[in-house]
Design a protein around this motif. Sequence first.
Motif, mmCIF file in Angstrom:
data_model
loop_
_atom_site.group_PDB
_atom_site.id
_atom_site.type_symbol
_atom_site.label_atom_id
_atom_site.label_comp_id
_atom_site.label_asym_id
_atom_site.label_seq_id
_atom_site.Cartn_x
_atom_site.Cartn_y
_atom_site.Cartn_z
ATOM 1 N N CYS A 57 55.780 -69.275 17.112
ATOM 2 C CA CYS A 57 56.461 -68.537 16.042
ATOM 3 C C CYS A 57 56.860 -67.134 16.490
ATOM 4 C CB CYS A 57 55.595 -68.478 14.789
ATOM 5 S SG CYS A 57 54.165 -67.367 14.860
ATOM 6 N N GLU B 168 63.090 -77.944 14.598
ATOM 7 C CA GLU B 168 64.266 -78.302 13.815
ATOM 8 C C GLU B 168 65.493 -78.589 14.675
ATOM 9 O OE1 GLU B 168 63.745 -78.798 10.577
ATOM 10 O OE2 GLU B 168 61.743 -77.926 10.500
ATOM 11 N N TRP C 152 61.060 -72.855 15.668
ATOM 12 C CA TRP C 152 62.134 -73.544 14.942
ATOM 13 C C TRP C 152 63.028 -74.316 15.897
ATOM 14 C CZ3 TRP C 152 60.318 -73.939 10.473
ATOM 15 C CH2 TRP C 152 59.687 -72.877 9.822
ATOM 16 N N VAL D 100 67.078 -72.925 10.432
ATOM 17 C CA VAL D 100 66.034 -72.234 9.668
ATOM 18 C C VAL D 100 66.072 -70.746 9.958
ATOM 19 C CG1 VAL D 100 63.546 -71.985 9.313
ATOM 20 C CG2 VAL D 100 64.519 -74.256 9.643
ATOM 21 N N GLU D 101 66.160 -70.430 11.273
ATOM 22 C CA GLU D 101 66.073 -69.019 11.638
ATOM 23 C C GLU D 101 67.245 -68.225 11.069
ATOM 24 O OE1 GLU D 101 66.136 -71.553 13.713
ATOM 25 O OE2 GLU D 101 67.754 -71.367 15.185
#
Lengths: 154, 783
Positions: free
Chosen positions: A58, A27, A23, B320-321
């Motif tokens: 991940c 992101e 992430w 997101v996390e």
Amino acid sequence: MATFTLNGDSVTVEAEPDAPLLWVVREHLGLTGTKFGCGIGQCGACTVHVDGASTYACLTPVSVVEGRQVTTIEGLSEDGAHPLQQAWIAEEVPQCGYCQPGQIMRAADLLANNPQPSRDEIVAHMSTNICRCGTYTRIVSAIERAAQEAGNEA
Amino acid sequence: MKRSDNLTGAEAMSRDVIASSGGLSARGNLDAPSGGLASRREFMQGVGVTLTVGATGVIGACSMPSGDSGDTGAPEPGMAANDAVTPNAWVSIGADDVITIQFGATEMGQGSMTSVPLVLAEEMDADWERVRVETVSRHDSTYGNPMAFGYYGFPIMYTAGSAALRGYFNAMRQAGAQARKFLLDAAAEQLGVPVEELSTEPSRVVHAASGESLSYGQIAAAAAIPENLPEVPESEYKPRSEYRYLGTDVPRIDVPAKVDGSAEFGIDVQIPDMVYASVLRTPVEGEEPVEVNDSAARAIPGVTDVITLPYGVAVVGETVEGTIWGKNALQVTWSESSRFRDVDQARDLDEYEARALDLSFSTGNPLWQEVGDIEPAFESADRTIEAVYRSDPAYHAQMEPMNATASVSADGRSAEIWVSTQTQSLTAMAAADLLGTDVDRITVHAKYIGGGYGRRAEYRQKDVEDALNLSRALGRPVKVIWSREDDVRDGVFRPLAAQYLRAALDADGSITALQQRVATPSVLSYMNEPRWALSRNRDGISMNGAQVTRYAIPNIRAEHVMVDRCSRLAAWRGVATSYTRFANESFIDEIAHTLGANPLELRLDLTRDNPPGRSVLEEVARMAEWSRPREGTSLGVALSDYGGASVAAGIAEVSVNEDTGVITVHRYWMAIDAGFIVSPRNTEAQMEGNIVYGISSALKERISVNAGSVDQSNFHDYPVMRMNEMPELHVRALPSDGPPSGVGELGLATTGPAIANAVFAATGVRLRELPMTPERVLAAMRV
């Protein structure tokens, strides 16, 4: 806060130490070529290189890559010129394409350590990564093509 | 590295265009100001804007998957959808010779984003190297698939049923032919020569007598455009012998972006000011949160909001996390009121079987297929045989988990959605329903799809509903990402099914009647209520493949015994054929063994009146050397058509480990007739993909639902085929004169029965339940 080298550039990100590298690169840093598939290291869609070794982004907390070298599909080559990327185009491997960055990163790790793998070695190495479209035969062909072309140049 | 404002190249480019063109859409004519169809003049004036896009260097048959033309926000109110098929809406020609073709389907790996526009380019004689493809980003019947017509009264954009190339083929030919004719007429005027003396080369009109020529861009820039271009009769279409592109291996335009990480899937969208959300969904369908303790969730860094929805609790945040951690920290009490808490899949399947077996039982829906009259044939039969086949639900396991990004306007009346969808139309229609607004106020940026297989073709897409609900509540763009566990546990599945088959044989050993009773729920009524309301109780999503169309059997009856569902449902790759053909093609083998006939020879005899079916059987038998004795392995064959015109035959070579029950597929051969093959290499890729998907599901894939919850959650307990389980694949598409008839799901359904038939040949044991897991193989061998 974490500082590491991403595709050759030093980056510092505001992220919790436990934030998955997946992430963070996707992101926080906007490099979305690395894909989310399962979150538990079962599919390989998130494969990146950490100090050259293929790694499930991940399952990797960003704190683990502090000070280390991370390479994503965007950093594998300039302009998609890596022999595997060229072979992937020549064999027209992708269908939906979602798993392919992970497949290519996994294959790049193989060829870096074993430039002329046998078919069995390719299959053993690549079976970590799922392709639901079923492009497996073409993945093998593309890896063999890239290895052969590298061998011809050597 | 992408910039923090997260514009893709294409979007950034389009916005530059907007900035330099006084607000005109880069799509030119497509956003007709009012009252529908833009005039030709508006159309061509609009095209001038598109030139600028091309001039930025994006040429060479490139793709623009989002269809983004720079317009931010929903179309203007009052913009009517064009119900007529208006071919010139499909193509625009720039003065710099960049040709832009609109793509009404979506790209999920099947290659339609190349093959469909390529048909237009071929007919237009456009230079493919200078073609740019744009995916249409809203519901507009102009761009609907002509085959997706009957259910709604107007064509919708719906990429399913292997129908993209098949459905758009003639529309693309007409649009291309019309554009070419316009260019020829205009060039004749500009050059002052009779049009009969002109010919075309890629993107160029040539006057051979004088040696003069004009590029398409030059002609278009100077042309006077008639208000309405006439239809070009099919007799004037380019003959196949003159094709430059179709039937050759033109590279797929989406591939380069899929090997360097730049291809933008739905999950990759990043919108300025957006927040993330993760939704804790009800563990059992139809329940609701009763009590929510969110204090731990709210304490997590990055979490900004917790919002209770009718079907779950959403954690919203800047990362997101953070939203995932927040979701995991929620404590929710659910209503525990759902009837699905009573679901026991094994018991339900037994009930389905009892319904299928009870010939007096009918759910009253129309017969799926009736040929002749089976009753007299059964009464006068010399012998009858019967069997029951069972199949578990299956999960799509598309690699991109469900996700959506939405931005709802402040008044809640319009929205922009970014999503991997198989249907811009249904996504927009359902969003309009949810917001209580008009469909024209919904923009759907249809991104590259990380696996569809039917998963992204529902009417009400729950990931989109999440994003719309949350964006409306928060007043800012929201990106919702489902975890893999959400994707499985809240999955929509191929239905549970039990099927009873029986056949009547006469004294000569001919099959005089065949009956197939399929006890399975209605999938369509769950996945698409508006279409179900128009379908007269016939459910092709549940029943596809239960018909017999290739075999000379005089009396046939296929029935849908429409039972209650025990899970959420959706179309799956091959729709229903993976279980309906498993039953009827295994059963043909059982008949062959009853008759002492060779299973291939029986099928060849049964296809005596169906040359395409017979040809693919003969070809696959030749490829596999059917008659050659094997050491330690056995062969099984199956035939399956798809979509009416396409037909495939497959042969599996297997061995069975009688100690472990493990079936190994060593080789698989498949031959197809799918009409004219537009893209040979891509067709082979689709055949390979269907075989892999089919074998994977036939051997391994099983969803079970108990007490309303899905037992599986991720790839560790829903394993799919990996590279080390791959057989050798050999595929061939036969040359054929028919129109292209679809390859995206063709042949998948041969895999299950071909494997089961090969296992019978190897062991004498008949497997009648999908998937054919080692436990079931061992159990069958013990009987």
